[in-house]
Design a protein around this motif. Structure first.
Motif, PDB file in Angstrom:
ATOM      1  N   LEU A 158       0.839  -1.023  -0.071  1.00 29.82           N
ATOM      2  CA  LEU A 158      -0.130  -0.018  -0.056  1.00 29.82           C
ATOM      3  C   LEU A 158       0.865   1.323  -0.214  1.00 29.82           C
ATOM      4  CD1 LEU A 158      -2.727  -1.150   2.708  1.00 29.82           C
ATOM      5  CD2 LEU A 158      -2.940  -0.820  -0.003  1.00 29.82           C
ATOM      6  N   LEU A 159       1.926   1.311   0.856  1.00 28.72           N
ATOM      7  CA  LEU A 159       2.996   2.567   0.785  1.00 28.72           C
ATOM      8  C   LEU A 159       3.552   2.373  -0.842  1.00 28.72           C
ATOM      9  CD1 LEU A 159       4.530   4.558   2.032  1.00 28.72           C
ATOM     10  CD2 LEU A 159       6.259   2.721   2.702  1.00 28.72           C
ATOM     11  N   ARG A 160       3.811   1.407  -1.500  1.00 28.65           N
ATOM     12  CA  ARG A 160       4.444   1.568  -2.672  1.00 28.65           C
ATOM     13  C   ARG A 160       3.312   2.029  -3.554  1.00 28.65           C
ATOM     14  NH1 ARG A 160       8.035  -3.936  -2.571  1.00 28.65           N
ATOM     15  NH2 ARG A 160       9.912  -2.951  -1.676  1.00 28.65           N
ATOM     16  N   LEU A 161       2.144   1.567  -3.287  1.00 27.12           N
ATOM     17  CA  LEU A 161       1.048   2.154  -4.187  1.00 27.12           C
ATOM     18  C   LEU A 161       0.804   3.718  -4.049  1.00 27.12           C
ATOM     19  CD1 LEU A 161      -1.439   1.582  -6.211  1.00 27.12           C
ATOM     20  CD2 LEU A 161      -2.700   1.030  -4.357  1.00 27.12           C
ATOM     21  N   LEU A 162       0.908   4.108  -2.937  1.00 30.71           N
ATOM     22  CA  LEU A 162       0.910   5.443  -2.705  1.00 30.71           C
ATOM     23  C   LEU A 162       1.979   6.299  -3.454  1.00 30.71           C
ATOM     24  CD1 LEU A 162      -0.636   7.761  -1.136  1.00 30.71           C
ATOM     25  CD2 LEU A 162       0.868   7.356   0.939  1.00 30.71           C
ATOM     26  N   ILE A 163       3.158   5.930  -3.160  1.00 30.38           N
ATOM     27  CA  ILE A 163       4.251   6.614  -3.765  1.00 30.38           C
ATOM     28  C   ILE A 163       4.273   6.443  -5.215  1.00 30.38           C
ATOM     29  CG2 ILE A 163       6.815   6.194  -4.153  1.00 30.38           C
ATOM     30  CD1 ILE A 163       6.973   5.250  -1.127  1.00 30.38           C
ATOM     31  N   GLU A 188       8.989  17.635  -9.340  1.00 28.05           N
ATOM     32  CA  GLU A 188       7.945  17.857  -7.998  1.00 28.05           C
ATOM     33  C   GLU A 188       7.503  16.308  -7.398  1.00 28.05           C
ATOM     34  OE1 GLU A 188       5.249  21.385  -9.618  1.00 28.05           O
ATOM     35  OE2 GLU A 188       4.511  19.618  -9.899  1.00 28.05           O
ATOM     36  N   CYS A 189       7.538  15.510  -8.469  1.00 28.49           N
ATOM     37  CA  CYS A 189       7.239  14.033  -7.832  1.00 28.49           C
ATOM     38  C   CYS A 189       8.299  13.513  -7.038  1.00 28.49           C
ATOM     39  CB  CYS A 189       7.156  13.049  -9.150  1.00 28.49           C
ATOM     40  SG  CYS A 189       5.615  13.428 -10.104  1.00 28.49           S
ATOM     41  N   VAL A 190       9.633  13.743  -7.509  1.00 26.02           N
ATOM     42  CA  VAL A 190      10.726  13.289  -6.788  1.00 26.02           C
ATOM     43  C   VAL A 190      10.842  14.155  -5.385  1.00 26.02           C
ATOM     44  CG1 VAL A 190      13.441  13.224  -6.603  1.00 26.02           C
ATOM     45  CG2 VAL A 190      12.016  12.568  -8.771  1.00 26.02           C
ATOM     46  N   VAL A 191      10.599  15.373  -5.475  1.00 27.42           N
ATOM     47  CA  VAL A 191      10.657  16.021  -4.302  1.00 27.42           C
ATOM     48  C   VAL A 191       9.545  15.826  -3.279  1.00 27.42           C
ATOM     49  CG1 VAL A 191      10.393  18.469  -3.259  1.00 27.42           C
ATOM     50  CG2 VAL A 191      11.707  18.110  -5.355  1.00 27.42           C
ATOM     51  N   ALA A 192       8.625  15.288  -3.780  1.00 27.31           N
ATOM     52  CA  ALA A 192       7.513  14.771  -3.079  1.00 27.31           C
ATOM     53  C   ALA A 192       7.912  13.729  -2.190  1.00 27.31           C
ATOM     54  CB  ALA A 192       6.011  14.665  -3.595  1.00 27.31           C
ATOM     55  N   ILE A 193       8.393  12.575  -2.903  1.00 31.99           N
ATOM     56  CA  ILE A 193       9.272  11.529  -2.342  1.00 31.99           C
ATOM     57  C   ILE A 193       9.967  11.611  -1.269  1.00 31.99           C
ATOM     58  CG2 ILE A 193      10.098   9.222  -3.005  1.00 31.99           C
ATOM     59  CD1 ILE A 193       8.296   9.229  -5.419  1.00 31.99           C
ATOM     60  N   LEU A 194      10.859  12.378  -1.696  1.00 29.98           N
ATOM     61  CA  LEU A 194      12.276  12.934  -0.849  1.00 29.98           C
ATOM     62  C   LEU A 194      11.642  13.408   0.468  1.00 29.98           C
ATOM     63  CD1 LEU A 194      14.767  14.273  -3.383  1.00 29.98           C
ATOM     64  CD2 LEU A 194      14.696  11.784  -2.531  1.00 29.98           C
ATOM     65  N   LEU A 195      10.596  14.006   0.379  1.00 26.21           N
ATOM     66  CA  LEU A 195       9.998  14.766   1.682  1.00 26.21           C
ATOM     67  C   LEU A 195       9.478  13.703   2.617  1.00 26.21           C
ATOM     68  CD1 LEU A 195       8.457  18.010   0.458  1.00 26.21           C
ATOM     69  CD2 LEU A 195      10.335  17.747   1.741  1.00 26.21           C
ATOM     70  N   VAL A 196       9.068  12.475   2.086  1.00 27.23           N
ATOM     71  CA  VAL A 196       8.291  11.451   2.813  1.00 27.23           C
ATOM     72  C   VAL A 196       9.442  10.605   3.319  1.00 27.23           C
ATOM     73  CG1 VAL A 196       6.596   9.551   2.749  1.00 27.23           C
ATOM     74  CG2 VAL A 196       6.013  11.749   1.578  1.00 27.23           C
TER      75      VAL A 196
END
Length: 222
Positions: A103-108, A209-217
């Motif tokens: 589920l975490l990978r699906l969210l990412i 933007e996608c990469v930044v969002a993932i790096l923030l998480v």
């Protein structure tokens, strides 16, 4: 009557699950071979009646989920359980089993379709709503499936521990981003009727933007 309804529900569930074995390869092959047609198809099917949508394929979100499930199964077979499950620091404590990890990978990987869909809707200046966002999001989910699988395989190869696997894994991830970014550039160019270079810029900003969002998480999981 309730027992018969239960049997009917089980019949439908079994048929649906077994149908995945038929329609997943079909959907994957069509997405790889004709990505533009599948992205247009994803949007077009949403105009049909709900019980007739995606009758000969899998729906885009389900396709993305099953693709991640396939990658996870390969990971379990080759390297075993992810270290994220054993980690109990930060938000990683919430990832306690394979289901929560999936589920975490699906969210990412759903971040990519959502941000790309948002960028398209905003550039079209039609206003952001569930109605305007759903079609590009569904279209993007088809493209996100092979991208997620290739990124997952790249990460998997880099964990194998041989001298050449780390570089090979990073190369696979780089190829995944180049493939995905190339299609995004052309998709924005076609949808917004702009040059390919303008489409490349819009896609590049979206991917950043996608990469930044993932790096923030990511730090919250370690």
């Amino acid at each position: 009557m309730n027992f018969m309804n239960l049997l009917k529900s089980l019949d439908d569930l079994l048929f649906e699950i077994m149908g995945w074995l038929v329609f997943y390869p079909i959907t994957f092959w069509r997405t790889i071979r004709h990505p533009w047609k599948m992205m247009d198809y994803a949007s077009r099917e949403l105009r049909a009646e709900e019980d007739k949508q995606y009758d000969d394929t899998l729906s885009p979100p389900l396709f993305l989920l099953l693709t991640l499930l396939l990658g996870h199964a390969v990971e379990l077979a080759l390297v075993g359980q992810s270290t994220l499950i054993a980690d109990k620091h930060g938000l990683a404590a919430l990832v306690s089993d394979d289901t929560s990890l999936l589920l975490l990978r699906l969210l990412i990987f759903s971040i990519f379709p959502m941000i790309m869909a948002l960028r398209l809707v905003r550039k079209m200046k039609g206003g952001v709503s569930r109605e305007t966002l759903r079609r590009p999001f569904y279209a993007q989910c088809y493209l996100a499936g092979p991208f997620a699988l290739l990124v997952g395989f790249g990460g998997l190869v880099s964990q194998l521990g041989w001298s050449w696997t780390h570089g090979a894994g990073l190369s696979l991830i780089a190829v995944a981003f180049l493939w995905y970014g190339g299609f995004q550039a052309r998709w924005f160019s076609r949808k917004l009727h702009v040059s390919i270079w303008r489409g490349f810029w819009i896609a590049s900003v979206g991917m950043i933007e996608c990469v930044v969002a993932i790096l923030l998480v990511a730090p919250l999981l370690s």
